[in-house]
Scaffold this active site. Structure first.
Site, short mmCIF file in Angstrom:
data_model
loop_
_atom_site.label_atom_id
_atom_site.label_comp_id
_atom_site.label_asym_id
_atom_site.label_seq_id
_atom_site.Cartn_x
_atom_site.Cartn_y
_atom_site.Cartn_z
N PHE A 8 34.10 -26.88 12.59
CA PHE A 8 33.80 -27.41 13.65
C PHE A 8 35.38 -27.76 13.97
CE2 PHE A 8 31.87 -31.12 16.39
CZ PHE A 8 31.08 -29.96 17.20
N LYS A 125 38.52 -14.04 9.74
CA LYS A 125 39.05 -12.69 9.44
C LYS A 125 39.18 -12.57 7.87
CE LYS A 125 41.43 -14.28 12.39
NZ LYS A 125 42.49 -14.99 13.44
N GLY A 207 46.89 -24.63 20.32
CA GLY A 207 45.74 -23.97 19.62
C GLY A 207 45.50 -22.59 19.20
N LYS A 225 43.19 -7.85 11.35
CA LYS A 225 42.70 -7.31 12.57
C LYS A 225 42.75 -5.74 12.43
CE LYS A 225 43.33 -11.42 15.21
NZ LYS A 225 44.57 -12.09 16.00
N1 HSE Z 1 46.21 -16.82 15.44
C1 HSE Z 1 45.29 -15.80 16.07
C2 HSE Z 1 46.60 -15.13 16.99
C3 HSE Z 1 44.31 -16.45 16.69
O1 HSE Z 1 47.55 -15.76 17.40
O2 HSE Z 1 46.31 -14.24 17.66
C4 HSE Z 1 43.29 -15.39 17.41
O3 HSE Z 1 42.75 -14.70 16.14
#
Ligand code: HSE
Length: 341
Positions: A8, A125, A207, A225
């Site tokens: 959360f 991830k 954020g 990714k």
């Molecule tokens: N910290 C990651 C970025 C957040 O900046 O791409 C999204 O996966």
């Protein structure tokens, strides 16, 4: 649809806000009525089998730091595993912070959910980069759904673009910007002439950065990714250890100014082309990969359709929440089809 929400923080709270804001529309347009029956955060758990009041949960989280502080629904007796195994729910949404060392505790939560017959939506991830092939098999074996579109590109449907829109073609290689935070930092350094540290602070405040920002800066987030893409859209069976990784820590304002004189920018590029690699590269300003801010840009090279680039915001709570919502709607549709067949 009954949902157990694990995590959360920025993403989990954004999802709650999205559910509140779009309640009427989600119900009338898609017949989708999400009922969050439990929330777990770092401080504990809140449970209500009839559905938690999300506005109240957001307020308690803001005031007390944990949903477990709710005097009616805070629950100190149940563990997260108890929730997953025994609470009635269709879907587990797992958005706790990423751990790339062993994927835990998220990896075990996801496996438990599958075994308990619950579908899973995650943007986490860690488990995906370490164990995606095994998790896909486990979901299939338990006859449940597994969706993770928010794990790459936040709200930008990079995975779906390749998987669905290029369905039937053969993707030969992939190359692109997969991390919003580093792109934001490099753009701020190039355009605002701010230092690396200043740009990083701003990315944290907004954020975008991971709870441990070295994940972004050292290229690990982009590598995760890349692994997800390679598995999901190219059918490779690879994990994080198969990626050669170099981040942007060593990039100075001077380096950026030097490549600017050649009409180029520096971007952190992830590529799958035989090998998997993440490293800073010089990109010409007229390339489709020359995008700024938190944008992600990924070029797919496919055998017959040729080369396509998808560009969009690659980080942010509400953006990632929109991908989670997309996955939930997808599962709702799959469940409805299953019922009819
Ligand atoms: N910290 C990651 C970025 C957040 O900046 O791409 C999204 O996966």
């Amino acid at each position: 649809m009954r949902i157990i929400l694990i995590g959360f923080g920025v993403v989990g709270q954004s999802l709650a806000k999205l559910f509140i804001k779009r309640e009427t529309e989600l119900s009338s347009l898609y017949g989708f009525r999400p009922k969050v029956v439990a929330i777990a955060d770092k401080g504990g758990i809140a449970v209500n089998q009839r559905g938690l009041d999300l506005q109240r949960m957001l307020l308690i989280k803001a005031e007390k730091g944990t949903v477990a502080a709710d005097n009616e629904y805070g629950n100190s007796k149940m563990s997260v595993f108890d929730l997953i195994e025994s609470l009635e729910a269709e879907v587990l949404v797992e958005v706790s912070p990423t751990n790339v060392k062993d994927g835990e505790p998220a990896l075990s939560y996801i496996k438990s959910a599958f075994k308990a017959g619950k579908s899973v939506v995650t943007s986490n991830k860690g488990p995906l980069a370490l164990a995606l092939p095994a998790l896909i098999e486990l979901a299939e074996h338990n006859n449940v759904y597994f969706r993770f579109s928010g794990s790459v590109g936040a709200g930008t449907p990079i995975l779906e673009f390749a998987k669905r829109c290029l369905h039937g073609d053969r993707i030969i290689s992939v190359r692109g910007i997969l991390n919003g935070t580093t792109n934001y930092i490099l753009t701020e350094m190039a355009e605002g002439r701010v230092s690396f540290e200043e740009a990083l602070q701003k990315a944290k405040q907004l954020g975008y950065a991971e709870s441990d920002p070295s994940m972004d800066i050292d290229g690990i987030d982009a590598a995760c990714k890349l692994v997800i893409l390679a598995n999901w859209v190219m059918g490779k069976r690879v994990t994080l250890k198969d990626v050669s990784i170099k981040g942007i820590r060593g990039i100075s304002l001077k380096d950026i100014e030097a490549v600017a004189r050649e009409g180029c920018t520096i971007k952190l590029i992830g590529s799958v082309n035989g090998r998997l690699e993440v490293k800073p590269e010089k990109i010409p300003r007229n390339s489709p990969l020359s995008v700024g801010g938190t944008l992600n840009a990924v070029t797919f090279y496919s055998e017959f359709a040729g080369e396509q680039t998808i560009i969009g915001r690659g980080a942010g709570g509400i953006e990632t929440a929109s991908a989670i919502l997309r996955d939930l709607l997808d599962i709702k549709q799959e469940l409805a089809t299953k019922l009819l067949s």
